[in-house]
Design a protein around this motif. Structure first.
Motif, PDB file in Angstrom:
ATOM      1  N   ARG A  14       0.824  -1.119  -0.137  1.00 22.55           N
ATOM      2  CA  ARG A  14      -0.070  -0.002   0.293  1.00 22.55           C
ATOM      3  C   ARG A  14       0.971   1.251   0.066  1.00 22.55           C
ATOM      4  O   ARG A  14       1.662   1.377   0.777  1.00 22.55           O
ATOM      5  N   LEU A  15       0.649   2.078  -0.946  1.00 31.21           N
ATOM      6  CA  LEU A  15       1.302   3.432  -1.143  1.00 31.21           C
ATOM      7  C   LEU A  15       0.926   4.423  -0.085  1.00 31.21           C
ATOM      8  O   LEU A  15       0.060   5.726  -0.534  1.00 31.21           O
ATOM      9  N   THR A  16       1.445   4.611   1.039  1.00 32.69           N
ATOM     10  CA  THR A  16       0.803   5.655   1.890  1.00 32.69           C
ATOM     11  C   THR A  16       1.648   6.928   1.526  1.00 32.69           C
ATOM     12  O   THR A  16       2.608   6.598   0.807  1.00 32.69           O
ATOM     13  N   GLU A  17       1.493   7.976   1.988  1.00 28.21           N
ATOM     14  CA  GLU A  17       2.177   9.167   1.695  1.00 28.21           C
ATOM     15  C   GLU A  17       3.719   9.344   1.988  1.00 28.21           C
ATOM     16  O   GLU A  17       4.504   9.709   1.332  1.00 28.21           O
ATOM     17  N   GLN A  18       3.855   8.534   3.403  1.00 32.90           N
ATOM     18  CA  GLN A  18       5.153   8.559   3.681  1.00 32.90           C
ATOM     19  C   GLN A  18       6.103   7.587   3.195  1.00 32.90           C
ATOM     20  O   GLN A  18       7.237   7.817   2.750  1.00 32.90           O
ATOM     21  N   ARG A  19       5.403   6.310   2.484  1.00 30.25           N
ATOM     22  CA  ARG A  19       6.239   5.473   1.497  1.00 30.25           C
ATOM     23  C   ARG A  19       6.477   6.307   0.411  1.00 30.25           C
ATOM     24  O   ARG A  19       7.598   5.998  -0.379  1.00 30.25           O
ATOM     25  N   ARG A  20       5.576   6.924  -0.155  1.00 31.32           N
ATOM     26  CA  ARG A  20       5.695   7.900  -1.326  1.00 31.32           C
ATOM     27  C   ARG A  20       7.137   8.802  -1.277  1.00 31.32           C
ATOM     28  O   ARG A  20       7.881   8.878  -2.047  1.00 31.32           O
ATOM     29  N   ILE A  21       7.138   9.388  -0.094  1.00 31.30           N
ATOM     30  CA  ILE A  21       8.166  10.166   0.157  1.00 31.30           C
ATOM     31  C   ILE A  21       9.639   9.725   0.215  1.00 31.30           C
ATOM     32  O   ILE A  21      10.463  10.017  -0.299  1.00 31.30           O
ATOM     33  N   CYS A  34      21.874   6.090   4.153  1.00 32.26           N
ATOM     34  CA  CYS A  34      21.251   5.175   5.584  1.00 32.26           C
ATOM     35  C   CYS A  34      19.961   5.809   5.775  1.00 32.26           C
ATOM     36  O   CYS A  34      19.552   6.896   5.345  1.00 32.26           O
ATOM     37  N   THR A  35      19.350   5.271   6.928  1.00 27.44           N
ATOM     38  CA  THR A  35      17.991   5.684   7.406  1.00 27.44           C
ATOM     39  C   THR A  35      18.033   7.154   7.704  1.00 27.44           C
ATOM     40  O   THR A  35      17.087   7.848   7.327  1.00 27.44           O
ATOM     41  N   PHE A  36      19.017   7.351   8.361  1.00 26.68           N
ATOM     42  CA  PHE A  36      19.042   9.031   9.037  1.00 26.68           C
ATOM     43  C   PHE A  36      19.317   9.963   7.638  1.00 26.68           C
ATOM     44  O   PHE A  36      18.709  10.942   7.985  1.00 26.68           O
ATOM     45  N   GLU A  37      20.041   9.493   6.865  1.00 27.12           N
ATOM     46  CA  GLU A  37      20.218  10.507   5.636  1.00 27.12           C
ATOM     47  C   GLU A  37      18.935  10.416   4.878  1.00 27.12           C
ATOM     48  O   GLU A  37      18.528  11.681   4.599  1.00 27.12           O
ATOM     49  N   ILE A  38      18.317   9.284   4.680  1.00 23.45           N
ATOM     50  CA  ILE A  38      16.775   9.512   4.024  1.00 23.45           C
ATOM     51  C   ILE A  38      15.896  10.074   4.981  1.00 23.45           C
ATOM     52  O   ILE A  38      15.389  11.119   4.269  1.00 23.45           O
ATOM     53  N   VAL A  44      12.913  17.616   4.288  1.00 18.12           N
ATOM     54  CA  VAL A  44      13.052  18.990   3.850  1.00 18.12           C
ATOM     55  C   VAL A  44      11.665  19.520   3.385  1.00 18.12           C
ATOM     56  O   VAL A  44      11.195  19.039   2.405  1.00 18.12           O
ATOM     57  N   GLY A  45      11.077  20.453   4.176  1.00 19.14           N
ATOM     58  CA  GLY A  45       9.918  21.081   3.918  1.00 19.14           C
ATOM     59  C   GLY A  45       8.566  20.092   3.972  1.00 19.14           C
ATOM     60  O   GLY A  45       7.400  20.301   3.628  1.00 19.14           O
ATOM     61  N   ARG A  46       8.873  18.745   4.673  1.00 17.41           N
ATOM     62  CA  ARG A  46       7.833  17.996   5.205  1.00 17.41           C
ATOM     63  C   ARG A  46       7.882  17.539   6.396  1.00 17.41           C
ATOM     64  O   ARG A  46       9.089  17.378   6.984  1.00 17.41           O
ATOM     65  N   ARG A  47       6.790  17.083   7.092  1.00 14.93           N
ATOM     66  CA  ARG A  47       6.967  16.568   8.327  1.00 14.93           C
ATOM     67  C   ARG A  47       6.900  15.095   8.260  1.00 14.93           C
ATOM     68  O   ARG A  47       5.889  14.303   7.786  1.00 14.93           O
ATOM     69  N   ILE A  48       8.030  14.399   8.695  1.00  5.44           N
ATOM     70  CA  ILE A  48       8.201  13.005   8.599  1.00  5.44           C
ATOM     71  C   ILE A  48       9.108  12.413   9.671  1.00  5.44           C
ATOM     72  O   ILE A  48      10.018  13.114   9.795  1.00  5.44           O
TER      73      ILE A  48
END
Length: 133
Positions: A14-21, A34-38, A44-48
Motif C-alpha cells: 500500500r502506497l501511503t504518503e510516507q512511503r511515497r516520500i 542510510c536511514t538517518f540520511e533518508i 526538507v519541507g515536510r513533516r515525517i
C-alpha cells in the motif's frame, strides 16, 4: 517514480504518503543513503518522523521494492530495487560507497559460471573493499 509505484502495486504494498516520500528520496539518490540520511532528505519541507522512515524502509525492503545493503560500517544503506546488478566499491577509510559500472560483463560471467556448476543464480552481491593510494 512511476516504475517504483508499479512495483509496489505488483507486490501488494500500500502506497501511503510516507512511503511515497521515502521512494521519492531513493529515486533521486545517487548514493546509498542510510536511514538517518533518508530522513534528513525526506523532512526538507515536510513533516515525517525517523521512526516512520524506518517502518517505511522495512516494509519496502521486505516487499523487494528497495534493496538494503549492510556494508563494513554496519549501517544499513538503501537503494531502489530493480536496477541492474552492479558491484560496490567501499572505501575502507571513509566508508564511501561507489557504484561500479559493469560494462565488462562481470555479472554475466558470474551467472554463466553458476549455470556451469548447475545453479540458477537467484541473487548475488559483490562488495569490493579498498583504500585510495
Amino acid at each position: 517514480m512511476g516504475r517504483l509505484e508499479d512495483l509496489c502495486r505488483e507486490r501488494g504494498v500500500r502506497l501511503t504518503e510516507q512511503r511515497r516520500i521515502v521512494l521519492e528520496v531513493l529515486e533521486d539518490a545517487t548514493d546509498h543513503p542510510c536511514t538517518f540520511e533518508i530522513h534528513r532528505r525526506a523532512s526538507v519541507g515536510r513533516r515525517i518522523g525517523v521512526a516512520t522512515v524506518y517502518r517505511a524502509l522495512n516494509s519496502l525492503a521486505t516487499a523487494g521494492v528497495v534493496t538494503r545493503h549492510v556494508f563494513r560500517d554496519g549501517k544499513a544503506r538503501y537503494e531502489r530495487a530493480g536496477r541492474a546488478v552492479h558491484p560496490h566499491l567501499i572505501d575502507v577509510a571513509t566508508g564511501e560507497v561507489i557504484e561500479l559500472d559493469d560494462e565488462g560483463g562481470l555479472a554475466r560471467m558470474i551467472e554463466v559460471e553458476a549455470r556451469r556448476m548447475g545453479f540458477h543464480l537467484v541473487e548475488f552481491r559483490l562488495k569490493l573493499f579498498g583504500e585510495k593510494n
